[in-house]
Every structure is written in structure tokens, then in C-alpha cells.
Design an enzyme around this catalytic site. Sequence first.
Site, short mmCIF file in Angstrom:
data_model
loop_
_atom_site.label_atom_id
_atom_site.label_comp_id
_atom_site.label_asym_id
_atom_site.label_seq_id
_atom_site.Cartn_x
_atom_site.Cartn_y
_atom_site.Cartn_z
N PHE A 156 34.22 27.38 -21.28
CA PHE A 156 33.28 28.50 -21.24
C PHE A 156 32.05 28.20 -22.09
O PHE A 156 31.64 28.98 -22.95
CB PHE A 156 33.97 29.80 -21.71
CG PHE A 156 33.27 31.05 -21.27
CD1 PHE A 156 33.00 31.27 -19.93
CD2 PHE A 156 32.87 32.01 -22.19
CE1 PHE A 156 32.33 32.42 -19.51
CE2 PHE A 156 32.21 33.16 -21.79
CZ PHE A 156 31.94 33.37 -20.44
N ILE A 159 27.27 26.00 -19.14
CA ILE A 159 27.34 25.90 -17.67
C ILE A 159 28.27 26.95 -17.10
O ILE A 159 27.95 27.63 -16.11
CB ILE A 159 27.76 24.49 -17.25
CG1 ILE A 159 26.68 23.47 -17.63
CG2 ILE A 159 28.05 24.43 -15.75
CD1 ILE A 159 27.10 22.02 -17.47
N SER A 178 39.52 29.12 -22.23
CA SER A 178 38.90 28.19 -23.15
C SER A 178 39.81 28.05 -24.35
O SER A 178 40.55 28.99 -24.68
CB SER A 178 37.52 28.70 -23.58
OG SER A 178 36.92 27.80 -24.50
N THR A 180 39.05 28.09 -27.33
CA THR A 180 38.64 29.16 -28.25
C THR A 180 38.14 30.34 -27.43
O THR A 180 37.18 30.21 -26.68
CB THR A 180 37.53 28.67 -29.19
OG1 THR A 180 37.98 27.52 -29.91
CG2 THR A 180 37.15 29.76 -30.17
N THR A 238 32.55 19.99 -11.25
CA THR A 238 31.19 19.54 -11.52
C THR A 238 31.09 19.03 -12.95
O THR A 238 30.00 18.91 -13.50
CB THR A 238 30.17 20.69 -11.31
OG1 THR A 238 30.58 21.82 -12.07
CG2 THR A 238 30.06 21.06 -9.84
N ARG A 240 33.54 16.17 -15.06
CA ARG A 240 33.71 14.72 -15.08
C ARG A 240 34.96 14.35 -14.30
O ARG A 240 35.98 15.05 -14.35
CB ARG A 240 33.84 14.20 -16.52
CG ARG A 240 32.50 14.05 -17.25
CD ARG A 240 31.65 12.97 -16.59
NE ARG A 240 30.38 12.73 -17.27
CZ ARG A 240 29.26 13.40 -17.04
NH1 ARG A 240 29.26 14.39 -16.17
NH2 ARG A 240 28.15 13.08 -17.68
N GLU A 269 32.83 5.86 -12.15
CA GLU A 269 31.52 5.81 -11.53
C GLU A 269 30.79 4.57 -12.02
O GLU A 269 30.87 4.26 -13.22
CB GLU A 269 30.70 7.07 -11.87
CG GLU A 269 31.26 8.32 -11.21
CD GLU A 269 30.39 9.55 -11.43
OE1 GLU A 269 29.31 9.43 -12.03
OE2 GLU A 269 30.79 10.63 -10.98
N HIS A 293 27.25 13.28 -7.70
CA HIS A 293 27.03 13.58 -9.12
C HIS A 293 25.56 13.98 -9.37
O HIS A 293 24.87 13.40 -10.20
CB HIS A 293 27.42 12.39 -10.02
CG HIS A 293 27.77 12.81 -11.41
ND1 HIS A 293 28.46 12.02 -12.28
CD2 HIS A 293 27.52 13.98 -12.09
CE1 HIS A 293 28.63 12.65 -13.44
NE2 HIS A 293 28.07 13.84 -13.34
N GLY A 295 24.83 17.44 -9.69
CA GLY A 295 24.84 18.83 -10.13
C GLY A 295 23.78 19.15 -11.16
O GLY A 295 23.15 20.19 -11.11
#
Length: 330
Positions: A156, A159, A178, A180, A238, A240, A269, A293, A295
Amino acid sequence: MKIAVLTAQKRVEKYYDLSTLPKDFSLVYLPLGATNEQVLQKARDAEVIFADAIAPVDAQLIANMPHLKLIHSEGVAYNAIDLKAADARGIYVCNNAGANACSVAEHTLLLMLSVLRRLCEGDQMVRCGRQIEAKQGFILQGIHELSSCKVGLIGFGAIAKETARLLHAFGAQVFYFSRTRAQSQTEQAFGVQYLPLEHLLKTCNIISLHLPVTAQTTHMANAAFFAAMQKGSILINTARGEIVDQQALCQALESGHLAGAGLDTLSPEPVTQDNPLLNLSPQASLRVTFSPHIGGTTDDAFRRMHAMVWQNILRLQNGQTPQNVVNHPR
């Protein structure tokens, strides 16, 4: 100041007015994929490395650049940089956190809609003269609106927050997990509900990954993760490629447990032809939307990111602490 540039020269020249930099700045361009020996041959005495987000900057390279003070990722990711080696040398490592949040969030929704509406499959069928067959089949099999979906965001940060904001315009219910938990006022501001990971996977029919690559998140999306997801749900990545166990994702797609996936990134990649996700059965492959890739690679995002890189280099030259430091230099 000497700067080793480990990213595309054309990008550097396009996205920032280099004529505004101090005259004593010396930029040494090295191609993506340059070996440590090649970097050291031309830029051993550099004070800064400006690196493509996927360009490795390892302990050996760091140890052999005695004047190095700053390593700056061109993007948000910094997992290719050896943080421990930089810490030990007192070298700052910086990224461009938040600079591409809008760009990646838009792309995240693009992939969600593409998979929901079976865009790749429909495109192929129309090109083969099977438009009516596709239309009738999609109607009978059912396609869903984003407004009817429960979307789970894992992570969170900037993005994911921007993704949540956009999702509300479509009427989707948005949940998040998340490590946290956010403060209640933040949850209210973005209209999200917190769920523990296991509950999130069971509750949501779209799961979207928004995490950095760490030892804890590598292959986080594994066979157990996919088994816990709803049957017929969708994975969006979006973030890794390393976060996903790609063989396990293939099995979840082939079995039909997952309805589809939208993937902006794979591992490794550059992507190789033997990647299992590129070798799915014809039926399963139609349920996957790939993008290269891109985004976070809009013109707007790159201008913001390159501005931050050069601002941080100038801060360093002026004896100031750079912004967006992601390590703990001693």
C-alpha cells in the site's frame, strides 16, 4: 563531478535539459549490460552511478570505485543494487519513489480491464474473421465489469494508493494488505479496507501486486498463494517478476483455477524465450495479457524521475543529503 550513466543515453538526453548542469559535470555513458570491468575501465573514478532500474550494481563494482558517493536508480526499483555494500562504504542509494505512481496505476487498471474483457483473445479472433463467434461465446461464458469486482492490493505504497483512487471511479470495492497497516484516516481517504493476507486472497476476485523485491517477497506468489485465491480470480503484476513463482502461476492458469493474469513484468529481464509463461498451452495463453514492463515508463513519469535524479546529484555536489535515500549509509 564524474557520473557513470548505466542507462540509455537517448533517454538521459531526452528527459532532462543537460545544458543546465554545471560545466564541470562529466557524463560517461555505458550500455545496459556493461560488465564491471567495462564500467571500471571508463568510470572507476566516478562519484555517482545513475543506473537503469534493472542494471546490477554489485559489491565488487562498489568496492572498486573509491570516489563513489551516490548510486541513483532511474526508476523506483533498487533491488539490483547491493545495499549492504553501499552501507559499508557510506554511499547513498536513492530511488524515484512515487514519481511513476500515476503511470503504473493507470497501467494496472489497463491490465485488469484487458483480462476481464478477454481483450487479447477477442483481438485474435476478430483478426481471424471470427468476430461473431467471439461475441456469442463471450456473452454465454460471461464477462464482468470492474464495478462488480472486489480488488485486493498487496502493498500500500504510492502506486497502490493511486490504484485505489482510480478503482473507485469504476465502482470497485478495494481491499488491501500491507505488512504495516495504514492509519484509519488514510484508509478512509482512499476508501480501502484492510484484510489479513489469507482473507484478502479468499475475498477478492482480482489480486494486484504492489511490492518491492526483497528476500521476504521473492516468490511470495507461489503455489499456496494461488491455491488460496478464489477459483476464477485474476492476478495482476505491475511490480516485479521475481515476486511471482512463474511455474506455479503456469500451473494455476493451466488448471483453470485462475481465470487469467495481467503481467507487466517477468523474471528474468530481458525476458527469455524459455520463460514458462511464454510457453503456456494455446488455451491458457489466451487468458494472459503481457506488456513489456512499460507501466511506469510514460513520458510524464520519466520527466519527473530524471528531474529527481539530477536534483539529487546537485544536492550531493552542494553538500546536502539527497532525497529518497533507501539505505543506511554509515
